[in-house]
Design a protein around this motif. Structure first.
Motif, PDB file in Angstrom:
ATOM      1  N   GLY A  61       0.827  -1.210   0.000  1.00 23.06           N
ATOM      2  CA  GLY A  61       0.000   0.000   0.000  1.00 23.06           C
ATOM      3  C   GLY A  61       0.857   1.255   0.000  1.00 23.06           C
ATOM      4  N   LYS A  62       2.073   1.176   0.545  1.00 21.40           N
ATOM      5  CA  LYS A  62       2.989   2.317   0.576  1.00 21.40           C
ATOM      6  C   LYS A  62       4.023   2.257  -0.549  1.00 21.40           C
ATOM      7  CE  LYS A  62       4.436   3.672   4.658  1.00 21.40           C
ATOM      8  NZ  LYS A  62       5.066   3.667   5.996  1.00 21.40           N
ATOM      9  N   TYR A  63       4.429   1.029  -0.875  1.00 20.25           N
ATOM     10  CA  TYR A  63       5.483   0.819  -1.885  1.00 20.25           C
ATOM     11  C   TYR A  63       4.959  -0.210  -2.886  1.00 20.25           C
ATOM     12  CZ  TYR A  63       7.664   2.455   2.427  1.00 20.25           C
ATOM     13  OH  TYR A  63       7.934   3.139   3.581  1.00 20.25           O
ATOM     14  N   SER A  64       4.178   0.285  -3.837  1.00 18.86           N
ATOM     15  CA  SER A  64       3.463  -0.612  -4.766  1.00 18.86           C
ATOM     16  C   SER A  64       4.391  -1.478  -5.601  1.00 18.86           C
ATOM     17  CB  SER A  64       2.579   0.219  -5.703  1.00 18.86           C
ATOM     18  OG  SER A  64       3.377   1.128  -6.465  1.00 18.86           O
ATOM     19  N   ASN A  67       7.574  -6.615  -4.455  1.00 19.98           N
ATOM     20  CA  ASN A  67       7.048  -7.967  -4.711  1.00 19.98           C
ATOM     21  C   ASN A  67       5.815  -7.950  -5.623  1.00 19.98           C
ATOM     22  OD1 ASN A  67       9.047  -8.761  -2.993  1.00 19.98           O
ATOM     23  ND2 ASN A  67       7.728  -9.670  -1.431  1.00 19.98           N
ATOM     24  N   SER A  68       5.876  -7.100  -6.633  1.00 23.84           N
ATOM     25  CA  SER A  68       4.729  -6.997  -7.549  1.00 23.84           C
ATOM     26  C   SER A  68       5.148  -7.188  -8.999  1.00 23.84           C
ATOM     27  CB  SER A  68       4.035  -5.646  -7.373  1.00 23.84           C
ATOM     28  OG  SER A  68       4.943  -4.574  -7.604  1.00 23.84           O
ATOM     29  N   GLY A  69       6.264  -7.860  -9.208  1.00 20.11           N
ATOM     30  CA  GLY A  69       6.722  -8.096 -10.582  1.00 20.11           C
ATOM     31  C   GLY A  69       7.463  -6.888 -11.123  1.00 20.11           C
ATOM     32  N   THR A  70       7.481  -6.781 -12.435  1.00 18.66           N
ATOM     33  CA  THR A  70       8.232  -5.705 -13.084  1.00 18.66           C
ATOM     34  C   THR A  70       7.392  -4.446 -13.176  1.00 18.66           C
ATOM     35  OG1 THR A  70       9.456  -7.307 -14.417  1.00 18.66           O
ATOM     36  CG2 THR A  70       9.488  -5.034 -15.167  1.00 18.66           C
ATOM     37  N   THR A  71       7.981  -3.345 -12.753  1.00 18.86           N
ATOM     38  CA  THR A  71       7.347  -2.037 -12.874  1.00 18.86           C
ATOM     39  C   THR A  71       8.293  -1.120 -13.637  1.00 18.86           C
ATOM     40  OG1 THR A  71       6.301  -0.244 -11.633  1.00 18.86           O
ATOM     41  CG2 THR A  71       8.309  -1.190 -10.696  1.00 18.86           C
ATOM     42  N   SER A  72       7.941   0.140 -13.793  1.00 16.74           N
ATOM     43  CA  SER A  72       8.794   1.073 -14.525  1.00 16.74           C
ATOM     44  C   SER A  72       9.223   2.208 -13.602  1.00 16.74           C
ATOM     45  CB  SER A  72       8.051   1.648 -15.737  1.00 16.74           C
ATOM     46  OG  SER A  72       8.860   2.599 -16.419  1.00 16.74           O
ATOM     47  N   ASN A 103      14.682   1.796   3.185  1.00 17.52           N
ATOM     48  CA  ASN A 103      15.300   1.372   1.928  1.00 17.52           C
ATOM     49  C   ASN A 103      14.285   1.255   0.802  1.00 17.52           C
ATOM     50  OD1 ASN A 103      18.329   0.715   2.134  1.00 17.52           O
ATOM     51  ND2 ASN A 103      17.519  -0.115   4.047  1.00 17.52           N
ATOM     52  N   LEU A 104      13.093   0.746   1.107  1.00 19.45           N
ATOM     53  CA  LEU A 104      12.043   0.685   0.084  1.00 19.45           C
ATOM     54  C   LEU A 104      11.674   2.083  -0.389  1.00 19.45           C
ATOM     55  CD1 LEU A 104       9.677  -2.081   1.539  1.00 19.45           C
ATOM     56  CD2 LEU A 104      11.151  -2.266  -0.481  1.00 19.45           C
ATOM     57  N   ALA A 105      11.601   3.018   0.568  1.00 19.59           N
ATOM     58  CA  ALA A 105      11.221   4.391   0.212  1.00 19.59           C
ATOM     59  C   ALA A 105      12.287   5.066  -0.643  1.00 19.59           C
ATOM     60  CB  ALA A 105      10.977   5.200   1.483  1.00 19.59           C
ATOM     61  N   ALA A 106      13.540   4.661  -0.483  1.00 20.89           N
ATOM     62  CA  ALA A 106      14.641   5.312  -1.205  1.00 20.89           C
ATOM     63  C   ALA A 106      14.831   4.782  -2.616  1.00 20.89           C
ATOM     64  CB  ALA A 106      15.933   5.147  -0.411  1.00 20.89           C
ATOM     65  N   ILE A 107      14.218   3.658  -2.931  1.00 18.83           N
ATOM     66  CA  ILE A 107      14.472   3.017  -4.235  1.00 18.83           C
ATOM     67  C   ILE A 107      14.153   3.914  -5.431  1.00 18.83           C
ATOM     68  CG2 ILE A 107      13.642   1.169  -5.760  1.00 18.83           C
ATOM     69  CD1 ILE A 107      13.821  -0.727  -3.384  1.00 18.83           C
ATOM     70  N   PRO A 108      13.005   4.602  -5.488  1.00 21.64           N
ATOM     71  CA  PRO A 108      12.752   5.451  -6.668  1.00 21.64           C
ATOM     72  C   PRO A 108      13.829   6.499  -6.907  1.00 21.64           C
ATOM     73  CG  PRO A 108      10.732   5.093  -5.447  1.00 21.64           C
ATOM     74  CD  PRO A 108      11.840   4.557  -4.597  1.00 21.64           C
ATOM     75  N   ASP A 109      14.315   7.161  -5.827  1.00 21.47           N
ATOM     76  CA  ASP A 109      15.388   8.141  -5.998  1.00 21.47           C
ATOM     77  C   ASP A 109      16.683   7.469  -6.430  1.00 21.47           C
ATOM     78  OD1 ASP A 109      13.848  10.330  -5.401  1.00 21.47           O
ATOM     79  OD2 ASP A 109      14.419  10.402  -3.283  1.00 21.47           O
TER      80      ASP A 109
END
Length: 231
Positions: A61-64, A67-72, A103-109
């Motif tokens: 819900g916070k980090y879509s 564990n949801s496969g490939t995203t962009s 760490n999950l929150a930092a991944i997009p940056d």
């Protein structure tokens, strides 16, 4: 091009500033580190889940992208996976949960930085957190995004292939010519062999012996005068 970067949960130190309970689930207000050095942010995290599925739903819900496969991310196909064993350790441990969420929150940056810092063009990114909280990052890319190098290589390879084929054809032609000459030589030797003969005659009269040779060689009797020599 591929690169792997690892980070470890070991010796991680953090603190929970406040907490509240909703049934078995505890909501804690914490200071999370960010991808920018020295910069933190206040965030609420939840722990105390009784099963991994519920905890996973909360995190997704916070980090879509988890564990949801490939995203962009930044236009690059990206996967983010967290080991189920580590999720079990985090779901009722605020310190581990804090480590995981920051760490999950930092991944997009981080993905943005990876794209900007790549010498070529990234084609994929993969982040994985293993059972012990160790983080691995693998990136793949190309230094030929517009295909110019690939086209130049293909053109060169085609030229080399054509030259090799022409050389092979020339060798086949030369070999055929040599085989034809060898066949002609064999045929000539055969003709020469077929055109030779050996005959013999014996006797006590040289004239009659000579006449016998004529007969054997020509298949006919010689004509004309002769001479007599007797022993």
């Amino acid at each position: 091009m591929a690169m792997e970067i690892t980070n470890s949960y070991s010796n991680y130190a953090g603190s929970v500033t406040s907490a509240g309970k909703e049934g078995n689930v505890t909501t804690s207000t914490v200071e999370l580190k960010t991808s920018k050095p020295g910069v933190t942010k206040t965030e609420q995290i939840k722990t105390g889940y009784s099963n991994v599925n519920d905890y996973t739903k909360y995190l997704q819900g916070k980090y879509s992208y988890m564990n949801s496969g490939t995203t962009s991310m930044q236009g690059v196909p990206t996967t983010v996976s967290v080991s189920g064993d580590f999720l079990k350790k985090c779901m009722d441990d605020p310190e581990k949960a804090k480590y995981l969420e920051e760490n999950l929150a930092a991944i997009p940056d981080c993905a943005k930085s990876a794209v900007a810092g790549c010498c070529g063009t990234l084609t994929s990114l993969s982040y994985h957190v293993d059972a012990n909280g160790n983080i691995s990052v693998v990136s793949s890319g190309t230094s030929d995004p517009d295909g110019k190098i690939a086209r130049a290589n293909a053109k060169r390879q085609a030229k080399e292939k054509k030259a090799a084929e022409e050389k092979a054809a020339e060798r086949r032609k030369e070999k055929k010519a040599e085989e034809e000459k060898a066949a002609e030589r064999r045929a000539e030797r055969k003709r020469q062999k077929e055109g030779t003969f050996t005959v013999s005659a014996a006797g006590t009269d040289v004239k009659s012996v000579t006449q016998s040779l004529f007969v054997a060689a020509s298949g006919s009797s010689p004509t004309g005068g002769g001479f007599d020599i007797k022993a």
